[in-house]
Design an enzyme around this catalytic site. Sequence first.
Site, PDB file in Angstrom:
ATOM      1  N   THR A 137       0.821  -1.209   0.000  1.00 33.74           N
ATOM      2  CA  THR A 137       0.000   0.000   0.000  1.00 33.74           C
ATOM      3  C   THR A 137       0.859   1.265   0.000  1.00 33.74           C
ATOM      4  OG1 THR A 137      -1.470   1.273   1.450  1.00 33.74           O
ATOM      5  CG2 THR A 137      -0.109  -0.341   2.518  1.00 33.74           C
ATOM      6  N   ASP A 138       0.269   2.365  -0.457  1.00 40.20           N
ATOM      7  CA  ASP A 138       0.966   3.659  -0.378  1.00 40.20           C
ATOM      8  C   ASP A 138       1.045   4.155   1.072  1.00 40.20           C
ATOM      9  OD1 ASP A 138      -1.736   4.320  -0.015  1.00 40.20           O
ATOM     10  OD2 ASP A 138      -1.762   5.915  -1.512  1.00 40.20           O
ATOM     11  N   GLU A 139       0.261   3.527   1.964  1.00 43.77           N
ATOM     12  CA  GLU A 139       0.222   4.018   3.351  1.00 43.77           C
ATOM     13  C   GLU A 139       1.556   3.807   4.076  1.00 43.77           C
ATOM     14  OE1 GLU A 139      -3.471   3.287   5.430  1.00 43.77           O
ATOM     15  OE2 GLU A 139      -4.555   3.043   3.550  1.00 43.77           O
ATOM     16  N   TYR A 162      -1.899  -0.685  10.967  1.00 40.64           N
ATOM     17  CA  TYR A 162      -2.030  -1.303   9.632  1.00 40.64           C
ATOM     18  C   TYR A 162      -0.817  -0.962   8.774  1.00 40.64           C
ATOM     19  CZ  TYR A 162      -3.352  -1.696   4.705  1.00 40.64           C
ATOM     20  OH  TYR A 162      -3.344  -1.982   3.346  1.00 40.64           O
ATOM     21  N   LYS A 166       2.207  -3.401   7.291  1.00 38.58           N
ATOM     22  CA  LYS A 166       2.484  -3.563   5.857  1.00 38.58           C
ATOM     23  C   LYS A 166       3.934  -3.145   5.553  1.00 38.58           C
ATOM     24  CE  LYS A 166       0.050  -4.667   2.928  1.00 38.58           C
ATOM     25  NZ  LYS A 166      -0.361  -5.983   2.378  1.00 38.58           N
TER      26      LYS A 166
HETATM   27  P1  NAD Z   1      -9.599  -7.559   2.117  1.00 37.30           P
HETATM   28  O1  NAD Z   1      -9.582  -7.273   3.572  1.00 37.30           O
HETATM   29  O2  NAD Z   1     -10.845  -7.294   1.330  1.00 37.30           O
HETATM   30  O3  NAD Z   1      -9.237  -9.105   1.873  1.00 37.30           O
HETATM   31  C1  NAD Z   1      -8.221  -9.760   2.571  1.00 37.30           C
HETATM   32  C2  NAD Z   1      -8.344 -11.272   2.273  1.00 37.30           C
HETATM   33  O4  NAD Z   1      -7.268 -11.943   2.953  1.00 37.30           O
HETATM   34  C3  NAD Z   1      -9.651 -11.887   2.796  1.00 37.30           C
HETATM   35  O5  NAD Z   1     -10.172 -12.770   1.820  1.00 37.30           O
HETATM   36  C4  NAD Z   1      -9.209 -12.665   4.041  1.00 37.30           C
HETATM   37  O6  NAD Z   1     -10.019 -13.799   4.319  1.00 37.30           O
HETATM   38  C5  NAD Z   1      -7.786 -13.059   3.646  1.00 37.30           C
HETATM   39  N1  NAD Z   1      -6.938 -13.304   4.823  1.00 37.30           N
HETATM   40  C6  NAD Z   1      -6.801 -12.499   5.912  1.00 37.30           C
HETATM   41  N2  NAD Z   1      -5.956 -13.072   6.798  1.00 37.30           N
HETATM   42  C7  NAD Z   1      -5.541 -14.235   6.242  1.00 37.30           C
HETATM   43  C8  NAD Z   1      -4.647 -15.269   6.668  1.00 37.30           C
HETATM   44  N3  NAD Z   1      -4.014 -15.196   7.856  1.00 37.30           N
HETATM   45  N4  NAD Z   1      -4.429 -16.327   5.853  1.00 37.30           N
HETATM   46  C9  NAD Z   1      -5.065 -16.409   4.645  1.00 37.30           C
HETATM   47  N5  NAD Z   1      -5.947 -15.472   4.219  1.00 37.30           N
HETATM   48  C10 NAD Z   1      -6.165 -14.393   4.999  1.00 37.30           C
HETATM   49  O7  NAD Z   1      -8.360  -6.781   1.508  1.00 37.30           O
HETATM   50  P2  NAD Z   1      -8.206  -6.020   0.114  1.00 37.30           P
HETATM   51  O8  NAD Z   1      -8.777  -4.659   0.249  1.00 37.30           O
HETATM   52  O9  NAD Z   1      -8.648  -6.920  -0.964  1.00 37.30           O
HETATM   53  O10 NAD Z   1      -6.602  -5.858   0.077  1.00 37.30           O
HETATM   54  C11 NAD Z   1      -5.795  -6.889  -0.457  1.00 37.30           C
HETATM   55  C12 NAD Z   1      -4.342  -6.504  -0.316  1.00 37.30           C
HETATM   56  O11 NAD Z   1      -4.100  -5.279  -1.004  1.00 37.30           O
HETATM   57  C13 NAD Z   1      -3.893  -6.262   1.126  1.00 37.30           C
HETATM   58  O12 NAD Z   1      -2.608  -6.791   1.275  1.00 37.30           O
HETATM   59  C14 NAD Z   1      -3.882  -4.746   1.264  1.00 37.30           C
HETATM   60  O13 NAD Z   1      -2.926  -4.336   2.201  1.00 37.30           O
HETATM   61  C15 NAD Z   1      -3.502  -4.323  -0.135  1.00 37.30           C
HETATM   62  N6  NAD Z   1      -3.999  -3.002  -0.562  1.00 37.30           N
HETATM   63  C16 NAD Z   1      -5.320  -2.706  -0.434  1.00 37.30           C
HETATM   64  C17 NAD Z   1      -5.791  -1.463  -0.884  1.00 37.30           C
HETATM   65  C18 NAD Z   1      -7.252  -1.099  -0.795  1.00 37.30           C
HETATM   66  O14 NAD Z   1      -7.610   0.056  -1.085  1.00 37.30           O
HETATM   67  N7  NAD Z   1      -8.148  -2.002  -0.449  1.00 37.30           N
HETATM   68  C19 NAD Z   1      -4.888  -0.529  -1.418  1.00 37.30           C
HETATM   69  C20 NAD Z   1      -3.529  -0.897  -1.523  1.00 37.30           C
HETATM   70  C21 NAD Z   1      -3.104  -2.137  -1.097  1.00 37.30           C
HETATM   71  P1  TYD Z   2     -10.872   3.844   4.220  1.00 41.61           P
HETATM   72  O1  TYD Z   2     -11.819   3.423   3.132  1.00 41.61           O
HETATM   73  O2  TYD Z   2     -11.002   3.201   5.562  1.00 41.61           O
HETATM   74  O3  TYD Z   2      -9.384   3.680   3.629  1.00 41.61           O
HETATM   75  P2  TYD Z   2      -7.946   4.180   4.249  1.00 41.61           P
HETATM   76  O4  TYD Z   2      -8.130   4.547   5.660  1.00 41.61           O
HETATM   77  O5  TYD Z   2      -7.114   2.964   4.086  1.00 41.61           O
HETATM   78  O6  TYD Z   2      -7.520   5.329   3.377  1.00 41.61           O
HETATM   79  O7  TYD Z   2     -11.008   5.413   4.428  1.00 41.61           O
HETATM   80  C1  TYD Z   2     -10.825   6.316   3.360  1.00 41.61           C
HETATM   81  C2  TYD Z   2     -10.920   7.713   3.937  1.00 41.61           C
HETATM   82  O8  TYD Z   2     -12.262   7.934   4.382  1.00 41.61           O
HETATM   83  C3  TYD Z   2     -10.032   7.935   5.149  1.00 41.61           C
HETATM   84  O9  TYD Z   2      -9.535   9.283   5.125  1.00 41.61           O
HETATM   85  C4  TYD Z   2     -10.963   7.751   6.330  1.00 41.61           C
HETATM   86  C5  TYD Z   2     -12.284   8.259   5.791  1.00 41.61           C
HETATM   87  N1  TYD Z   2     -13.512   7.631   6.347  1.00 41.61           N
HETATM   88  C6  TYD Z   2     -14.551   8.424   6.836  1.00 41.61           C
HETATM   89  O10 TYD Z   2     -14.489   9.677   6.817  1.00 41.61           O
HETATM   90  N2  TYD Z   2     -15.669   7.800   7.318  1.00 41.61           N
HETATM   91  C7  TYD Z   2     -15.779   6.443   7.364  1.00 41.61           C
HETATM   92  O11 TYD Z   2     -16.813   5.911   7.855  1.00 41.61           O
HETATM   93  C8  TYD Z   2     -14.709   5.628   6.845  1.00 41.61           C
HETATM   94  C9  TYD Z   2     -14.785   4.126   6.883  1.00 41.61           C
HETATM   95  C10 TYD Z   2     -13.595   6.275   6.343  1.00 41.61           C
END
Ligand code: NAD
Ligand code: TYD
Length: 356
Positions: A137-139, A162, A166
């Site tokens: 992630t960019d975080e 988080y 990561k």
């Molecule tokens: P998500 O939370 O929707 O899905 C995570 C999946 O991992 C789920 O299916 C869960 O059952 C599985 N999982 C969790 N713990 C596990 C374990 N111990 N063993 C096996 N499986 C396990 O997440 P997402 O939003 O799809 O993100 C996927 C990846 O991308 C993550 O690594 C996250 O850090 C990264 N990412 C997400 C975003 C975003 O905006 N969602 C952005 C950048 C990077």
């Molecule tokens: P989120 O979708 O949780 O992603 P991330 O924290 O990983 O960026 O949140 C996106 C942005 O929205 C973040 O600045 C937090 C804000 N947010 C709210 O204002 N209200 C909410 O209920 C949630 C879940 C997030």
Amino acid sequence: METNRRILVTGGCGFIGANFVRLILAEQPDWRVINLDKLTYAGNLQNLEGIEEGEQYRFVKADICDASAMEKLFVEEQIDYVVHFAAESHVDRSITGPAAFIQTNIVGTFTLLEAARKAWLSGDWKGNDPRFLHVSTDEVYGSLGETGMFTETTPFDPRSPYSASKASSDHLVNAYLHTYELPVLITNCSNNYGPYQFPEKLIPLVFHNSMTGKELPIYGDGKYVRDWLYVKDHCEAIVEVLVRGRIGQSYNIGGNNEKQNLEVVTLICDTLDEKIGLPASGAPRRELITFVKDRLGHDRRYAIDASFIKEQLGWEPQVTFEEGIARTVDWYLANQDWVASVIDGSYQKYYEKMYG
Ligand code: NAD
Ligand code: TYD
């Protein structure tokens, strides 16, 4: 494209993982996908509804922290590629319960790296061009002020449990490159949105709450900035990096699309009003916006400079934010059963229904 690859996708029942599995099955008919997922609250087998197990696809319910299961799977399936999505992914949950983030994101990634090292560097490895792509992630780069962007060389400065977990996993992946020459790649992506996203994240939460007349909670002043990327664009970037990326390289992936949270929320409300009309109350959905207590340690702004991946691999986002939100709203409208089963928890019974 490469043929006959055997690809281990971890976390393939989550939001991005499920979109990725669907993309690979559609576009790489010669590949075998092994989807390994623990099915935590975020894992939903319904995200892969319609996909049958067989030569092209296998589902394995397991925990990435289970070393012997991981080692066994590498040998049994002769894995060529790993795309590692499995993680605890929600910042708010990491604030209230960080332990699971340390376990899965750090210990789990370490366990998977060890399994890959044992399988691939043991001397009797029979495949070729193995690759371990870690999805991050960019975080990890921390928080920006009003100007500036994250590049691949921005120092890590994670600020939530988080993002710290990561960042730790990214460091471990790099350590396996430098110490053992494990063939790794890393992607650091901005905020995704699109089909199958769990309604605890901002965009699906706003969709669900505005459909049911609930408040739309905006943390703090709502002027926090995220760079939003449509999930299919992210999955396509991952395929490019996996197949054509340079071993050992990190690639930033972003949408060139910075928005304040308030803009995002009002766009969703207005799109819904336009598509399905005003709710029974007659009031525009944006009136449900409610300012609430801020998230602890809330990062102010993320912005990705995605020029490196464009230069090196020719990837750039294809879907504009307006188009992506319209598609996402259409998807949630057409899949309200999916939303309902996630909200009432019945999606968690799906495994028993399918596998007994
Ligand atoms: P998500 O939370 O929707 O899905 C995570 C999946 O991992 C789920 O299916 C869960 O059952 C599985 N999982 C969790 N713990 C596990 C374990 N111990 N063993 C096996 N499986 C396990 O997440 P997402 O939003 O799809 O993100 C996927 C990846 O991308 C993550 O690594 C996250 O850090 C990264 N990412 C997400 C975003 C975003 O905006 N969602 C952005 C950048 C990077
Ligand atoms: P989120 O979708 O949780 O992603 P991330 O924290 O990983 O960026 O949140 C996106 C942005 O929205 C973040 O600045 C937090 C804000 N947010 C709210 O204002 N209200 C909410 O209920 C949630 C879940 C997030």
